[in-house]
Design an enzyme around this catalytic site. Structure first.
Site, short mmCIF file in Angstrom:
data_model
loop_
_atom_site.label_atom_id
_atom_site.label_comp_id
_atom_site.label_asym_id
_atom_site.label_seq_id
_atom_site.Cartn_x
_atom_site.Cartn_y
_atom_site.Cartn_z
N TYR A 135 0.82 -1.21 0.00
CA TYR A 135 0.00 0.00 0.00
C TYR A 135 0.85 1.26 0.00
CZ TYR A 135 -3.94 -3.07 1.23
OH TYR A 135 -4.90 -4.06 1.23
N LYS A 185 4.92 -15.18 1.05
CA LYS A 185 4.54 -15.83 -0.21
C LYS A 185 5.79 -15.92 -1.07
CE LYS A 185 1.51 -17.78 -2.93
NZ LYS A 185 1.07 -19.17 -2.63
N ASP A 218 -1.85 -18.06 1.55
CA ASP A 218 -3.00 -18.92 1.26
C ASP A 218 -3.16 -20.01 2.31
OD1 ASP A 218 -0.57 -19.78 0.28
OD2 ASP A 218 -1.38 -20.75 -1.50
N ASP A 242 -4.15 -7.11 5.94
CA ASP A 242 -5.49 -6.61 5.65
C ASP A 242 -6.44 -7.77 5.38
OD1 ASP A 242 -7.59 -4.94 5.10
OD2 ASP A 242 -6.69 -4.00 3.36
N ASP A 246 -9.60 -9.37 8.14
CA ASP A 246 -11.02 -9.50 7.79
C ASP A 246 -11.51 -10.93 8.03
OD1 ASP A 246 -11.38 -6.88 7.19
OD2 ASP A 246 -12.06 -7.19 5.14
#
Length: 350
Positions: A135, A185, A218, A242, A246
């Site tokens: 970001y 990742k 993942d 982020d 959630d």
């Protein structure tokens, strides 16, 4: 008697409703534990943007700098102002100006709350890097509107940024279960995430008492759903954090319980505390928003200010209210108003 200057940013939609509700609880905690909270309200919102062309005044950051902490309600009303404008006009400038590089979000089931999973107990502290990474805003578009249009969004990872968020995570793990999960990742992102893994390994040498497990994003997303009780402190980049938070909000019963802290651990600037449920324009003004995420955020704020007894008492009061199950907002299957839930929590503090 200790005193704290609190900047209130109600913002948009249900923001003012949940902020006002949280003040009922904060004032009760202050009264019980012998400290004072002096509030200054800043009514900066999407309506401010429509009137002035800015989400906050040019000297907004300097006005906020005079406070010890910031309590935020919600930012954004997409039907009025694009999210990219509201977010970059208020929330992100505050995070960057005060270098609030830690975004910490607790995920656990309060007593009496039923989540969507079979897991009955988990307690995850998700720590998200808050100022760089995916970001960072580096990039651009060329040949806009043509068949040759190109959009580039560049992630920026600095050694300073990655190391300091990892060290914060290790310190929290040392206080809790001495277990840390680092989210990566590196099998696909051979530059940024391999770098993240290397810094994790280097920092881990200074914390031999903390057990470190590396998860691909993942795989750990699936673990949040299938085995959340196996996780404790989770450290992730801006984007991965982020996403995971959630999921964490979903498994703890919904966004009505999702609290967060935007913190600069070095101090000297106001840290910012907020629920993450958004402005919910569809229910704004109806007085039915769940205030518990904001009250929980307010408790995180008190803990950061050194009022740990008051913070713990608020969390205990919330848990007693949810355990009884007779005062719930509609998102939890009840009929109580925002104010009634806050009043119930405040009553438990007595």
């Amino acid at each position: 008697m200790s005193g704290h200057k609190i900047a209130l940013l109600p913002g948009d939609g249900i923001g003012s409703e949940v902020i006002d509700a949280s003040l009922q609880v904060l004032d009760k905690a202050a009264q019980r534990f012998g400290f004072t909270l002096n509030y200054t309200r800043f009514d900066w919102s999407c309506d401010t943007y429509l009137r002035t062309g800015r989400m906050m005044p040019e000297d907004g950051i300097e006005q906020l700098r005079k406070s010890n902490s910031i309590l935020l309600g919600a930012v954004g009303w997409p039907q009025k102002v694009p999210d990219a404008v509201s977010l970059h006009g208020l929330l992100l400038p505050i995070r960057k100006a005060f270098d609030l590089y830690v975004n910490a979000r607790p995920h656990k089931l309060l007593a009496g709350v039923t989540g969507p999973l079979r897991a009955e107990a988990f307690d995850i502290l998700c720590i998200r890097e808050n100022t760089e990474g995916e970001y960072s805003g580096a990039g651009g578009r060329v040949h806009v509107g043509t068949p040759e249009e190109v959009a580039v969004e560049t992630s920026v990872f600095t050694r300073r940024g990655v190391e300091r968020i990892l060290r914060y995570g290790f310190e929290q793990a040392r206080k809790r279960s001495r277990r840390l999960a680092s989210v990566t990742k590196s099998n696909a992102q051979k530059h940024s995430m391999v770098f993240w893994d290397e810094v994790t390994e280097q920092v881990a040498r200074d914390y031999p008492d903390v057990s470190v497990t590396r998860y691909h994003i993942d795989a750990i997303a699936a673990r949040f759903v299938m085995q959340p009780e196996t996780l404790d402190v989770v450290v992730a980049s801006n984007l991965f954090g982020d996403i995971l938070t959630d999921i964490g909000a979903a498994i703890q019963g919904g966004l009505g319980f999702a609290a967060s802290a935007n913190v600069n651990p070095n101090g000297g600037v106001p840290s910012m505390f907020e629920p993450v449920h958004g402005s919910a324009p569809d229910i704004a003004g109806r007085g039915i928003a769940n205030p518990l995420a904001t009250i929980w955020s307010a408790a995180l704020m008190l803990d950061h200010l050194g009022e740990s007894a008051g913070a713990a008492a608020i969390l205990e009061a919330m848990s007693r209210v949810t355990a009884k199950g007779n005062v719930k907002t509609p998102d939890q299957g009840g009929r109580a108003t925002t104010s009634e839930v806050a009043a119930a929590v405040a009553a438990e503090l007595s």
